[in-house]
Design a protein around this motif. Structure first.
Motif, PDB file in Angstrom:
ATOM      1  N   LYS A  49       0.828  -1.211   0.000  1.00  0.00           N
ATOM      2  CA  LYS A  49       0.000   0.000   0.000  1.00  0.00           C
ATOM      3  C   LYS A  49       0.864   1.264   0.000  1.00  0.00           C
ATOM      4  O   LYS A  49       0.359   2.354  -0.313  1.00  0.00           O
ATOM      5  N   ARG A  50       2.125   1.119   0.342  1.00  0.00           N
ATOM      6  CA  ARG A  50       3.032   2.271   0.337  1.00  0.00           C
ATOM      7  C   ARG A  50       3.730   2.462  -1.009  1.00  0.00           C
ATOM      8  O   ARG A  50       4.509   3.388  -1.179  1.00  0.00           O
ATOM      9  N   ALA A  51       3.458   1.587  -1.941  1.00  0.00           N
ATOM     10  CA  ALA A  51       4.140   1.629  -3.239  1.00  0.00           C
ATOM     11  C   ALA A  51       3.589   2.741  -4.122  1.00  0.00           C
ATOM     12  O   ALA A  51       2.396   3.054  -4.087  1.00  0.00           O
ATOM     13  N   GLN A  52       4.479   3.319  -4.905  1.00  0.00           N
ATOM     14  CA  GLN A  52       4.105   4.308  -5.915  1.00  0.00           C
ATOM     15  C   GLN A  52       4.892   4.007  -7.181  1.00  0.00           C
ATOM     16  O   GLN A  52       6.105   3.795  -7.121  1.00  0.00           O
ATOM     17  N   TYR A  53       4.209   4.028  -8.315  1.00  0.00           N
ATOM     18  CA  TYR A  53       4.854   3.687  -9.574  1.00  0.00           C
ATOM     19  C   TYR A  53       4.719   4.791 -10.632  1.00  0.00           C
ATOM     20  O   TYR A  53       5.285   4.675 -11.712  1.00  0.00           O
ATOM     21  N   ASP A  54       3.980   5.838 -10.319  1.00  0.00           N
ATOM     22  CA  ASP A  54       3.774   6.889 -11.318  1.00  0.00           C
ATOM     23  C   ASP A  54       4.984   7.818 -11.394  1.00  0.00           C
ATOM     24  O   ASP A  54       5.674   8.065 -10.398  1.00  0.00           O
ATOM     25  N   LYS A  55       5.233   8.332 -12.594  1.00  0.00           N
ATOM     26  CA  LYS A  55       6.405   9.169 -12.835  1.00  0.00           C
ATOM     27  C   LYS A  55       6.415  10.420 -11.959  1.00  0.00           C
ATOM     28  O   LYS A  55       7.459  10.809 -11.431  1.00  0.00           O
ATOM     29  N   GLU A  56       5.258  11.056 -11.813  1.00  0.00           N
ATOM     30  CA  GLU A  56       5.206  12.307 -11.064  1.00  0.00           C
ATOM     31  C   GLU A  56       5.714  12.126  -9.634  1.00  0.00           C
ATOM     32  O   GLU A  56       6.531  12.915  -9.142  1.00  0.00           O
ATOM     33  N   SER A  57       5.242  11.080  -8.966  1.00  0.00           N
ATOM     34  CA  SER A  57       5.665  10.830  -7.585  1.00  0.00           C
ATOM     35  C   SER A  57       7.131  10.461  -7.505  1.00  0.00           C
ATOM     36  O   SER A  57       7.872  10.928  -6.628  1.00  0.00           O
ATOM     37  N   ILE A  58       7.573   9.615  -8.434  1.00  0.00           N
ATOM     38  CA  ILE A  58       8.959   9.146  -8.431  1.00  0.00           C
ATOM     39  C   ILE A  58       9.924  10.276  -8.736  1.00  0.00           C
ATOM     40  O   ILE A  58      10.946  10.458  -8.050  1.00  0.00           O
ATOM     41  N   TYR A  59       9.621  11.071  -9.744  1.00  0.00           N
ATOM     42  CA  TYR A  59      10.516  12.170 -10.109  1.00  0.00           C
ATOM     43  C   TYR A  59      10.572  13.238  -9.018  1.00  0.00           C
ATOM     44  O   TYR A  59      11.613  13.871  -8.805  1.00  0.00           O
ATOM     45  N   LYS A  60       9.465  13.437  -8.308  1.00  0.00           N
ATOM     46  CA  LYS A  60       9.460  14.396  -7.215  1.00  0.00           C
ATOM     47  C   LYS A  60      10.453  13.981  -6.131  1.00  0.00           C
ATOM     48  O   LYS A  60      11.180  14.824  -5.576  1.00  0.00           O
ATOM     49  N   ILE A  61      10.503  12.692  -5.827  1.00  0.00           N
ATOM     50  CA  ILE A  61      11.456  12.193  -4.836  1.00  0.00           C
ATOM     51  C   ILE A  61      12.879  12.306  -5.361  1.00  0.00           C
ATOM     52  O   ILE A  61      13.791  12.777  -4.665  1.00  0.00           O
ATOM     53  N   LEU A  62      13.094  11.889  -6.611  1.00  0.00           N
ATOM     54  CA  LEU A  62      14.431  11.963  -7.198  1.00  0.00           C
ATOM     55  C   LEU A  62      14.957  13.396  -7.229  1.00  0.00           C
ATOM     56  O   LEU A  62      16.139  13.638  -6.979  1.00  0.00           O
ATOM     57  N   ASP A  63      14.084  14.334  -7.528  1.00  0.00           N
ATOM     58  CA  ASP A  63      14.518  15.724  -7.671  1.00  0.00           C
ATOM     59  C   ASP A  63      14.720  16.435  -6.343  1.00  0.00           C
ATOM     60  O   ASP A  63      15.217  17.566  -6.310  1.00  0.00           O
ATOM     61  N   SER A  64      14.356  15.775  -5.244  1.00  0.00           N
ATOM     62  CA  SER A  64      14.513  16.399  -3.927  1.00  0.00           C
ATOM     63  C   SER A  64      15.861  16.096  -3.289  1.00  0.00           C
ATOM     64  O   SER A  64      16.155  16.571  -2.195  1.00  0.00           O
ATOM     65  N   ASP A  65      16.683  15.311  -3.965  1.00  0.00           N
ATOM     66  CA  ASP A  65      17.972  14.915  -3.390  1.00  0.00           C
ATOM     67  C   ASP A  65      19.045  14.949  -4.467  1.00  0.00           C
ATOM     68  O   ASP A  65      18.769  15.264  -5.630  1.00  0.00           O
ATOM     69  N   PHE A  66      20.281  14.632  -4.074  1.00  0.00           N
ATOM     70  CA  PHE A  66      21.379  14.584  -5.048  1.00  0.00           C
ATOM     71  C   PHE A  66      22.398  13.498  -4.720  1.00  0.00           C
ATOM     72  O   PHE A  66      23.448  13.412  -5.349  1.00  0.00           O
ATOM     73  N   LEU A  67      22.095  12.682  -3.719  1.00  0.00           N
ATOM     74  CA  LEU A  67      22.984  11.574  -3.350  1.00  0.00           C
ATOM     75  C   LEU A  67      22.251  10.253  -3.559  1.00  0.00           C
ATOM     76  O   LEU A  67      21.143  10.070  -3.043  1.00  0.00           O
ATOM     77  N   CYS A  68      22.873   9.355  -4.286  1.00  0.00           N
ATOM     78  CA  CYS A  68      22.293   8.034  -4.488  1.00  0.00           C
ATOM     79  C   CYS A  68      23.326   6.968  -4.150  1.00  0.00           C
ATOM     80  O   CYS A  68      24.513   7.264  -3.970  1.00  0.00           O
ATOM     81  N   HIS A  69      22.876   5.727  -4.051  1.00  0.00           N
ATOM     82  CA  HIS A  69      23.763   4.585  -3.838  1.00  0.00           C
ATOM     83  C   HIS A  69      23.605   3.646  -5.024  1.00  0.00           C
ATOM     84  O   HIS A  69      22.478   3.245  -5.355  1.00  0.00           O
ATOM     85  N   VAL A  70      24.716   3.339  -5.660  1.00  0.00           N
ATOM     86  CA  VAL A  70      24.703   2.528  -6.874  1.00  0.00           C
ATOM     87  C   VAL A  70      25.255   1.143  -6.561  1.00  0.00           C
ATOM     88  O   VAL A  70      26.369   1.006  -6.046  1.00  0.00           O
ATOM     89  N   GLY A  71      24.468   0.124  -6.868  1.00  0.00           N
ATOM     90  CA  GLY A  71      24.883  -1.252  -6.636  1.00  0.00           C
ATOM     91  C   GLY A  71      25.285  -1.942  -7.926  1.00  0.00           C
ATOM     92  O   GLY A  71      24.556  -1.864  -8.924  1.00  0.00           O
ATOM     93  N   ILE A  72      26.454  -2.578  -7.904  1.00  0.00           N
ATOM     94  CA  ILE A  72      26.944  -3.330  -9.061  1.00  0.00           C
ATOM     95  C   ILE A  72      27.569  -4.637  -8.572  1.00  0.00           C
ATOM     96  O   ILE A  72      27.797  -4.822  -7.374  1.00  0.00           O
TER      97      ILE A  72
END
Length: 211
Positions: free
Chosen positions: A13-36
């Motif tokens: 129920k906490r999941a969100q898949y729409d672009k608007e919600s996802i991009y809003k979160i992405l645009d609020s920060d500048f640090l990510c963790h990349v897994g390889i």
């Protein structure tokens, strides 16, 4: 696109898949963790990023293991998370956190030399809008020592928790304070470089960020 690897299974129920919600979160920060996967071992590395359209941009030294691996076109997983508050319940078990997070799956590709400056500006603007126009742009030597990777967002999901703690019914009668302790992330007052020339004012981009 949502698949079994990007679908939220725990607390859907906490999941969100729409672009608007996802991009809003992405645009609020500048640090990510990349897994390889590097040399048959999982590695997670924090790095700064910028988003433009359906792409995430990261950069690093040309010899960086993160960059040299991703430019091969391998699968990567990127996560971004912000804690918004500590959720303090009446029982130890039901303590939680209010948060917003995004997990991205995709493949990376090396940005061409012609696009590199524009891609670096995307990252710079993500961190502090307007700073790029205030400073000296990278020299040819600096650009040669730097690679930029563009990662297409192929699959992505967000997960967000908000609201009060959820206690067991009988615990609501306990004489224990419960609620949310907000966590705020903000810029503090700027501190001058010890070698800054006299009579130079704080840059407009910095003033705007702290206003």
């Amino acid at each position: 696109m949502k698949t079994t690897r990007s679908k939220i299974k725990r607390a859907p129920k906490r999941a969100q898949y729409d672009k608007e919600s996802i991009y809003k979160i992405l645009d609020s920060d500048f640090l990510c963790h990349v897994g390889i996967i590097h040399n048959d071992h999982p590695v997670v590395i924090p790095t700064l990023y910028g988003r433009k359209d359906d792409c995430i941009y990261i950069h690093g030294a040309s010899v960086s293991r993160l960059i040299t691996e991703i430019e091969k076109g391998i699968e990567v997983c990127i996560s971004i998370a912000n804690v918004k508050g500590l959720v303090l319940a009446r029982s130890a078990f039901h303590h939680s956190a209010n948060y917003e997070s995004v997990v991205i799956f995709g493949k990376g590709e090396l940005v061409s030399e012609e696009e590199k400056n524009k891609a670096l500006k995307v990252i710079s603007d993500q961190i502090l809008v307007g700073r790029w126009e205030e400073v000296r742009e990278p020299s040819d030597k600096e650009l040669k020592a730097t690679k930029v990777i563009k990662i297409q967002i192929e699959e992505v999901s967000a997960k967000v928790r908000t609201g009060d703690p959820v206690d067991d019914t009988e615990d609501y009668e306990l004489d224990i304070w419960a609620g949310v302790l907000p966590v705020e992330k903000k810029f503090g007052n700027p501190v001058n470089d010890s070698k800054l020339k006299r009579n130079i004012e704080v840059s407009h981009s910095v003033k705007k960020a702290i206003s």
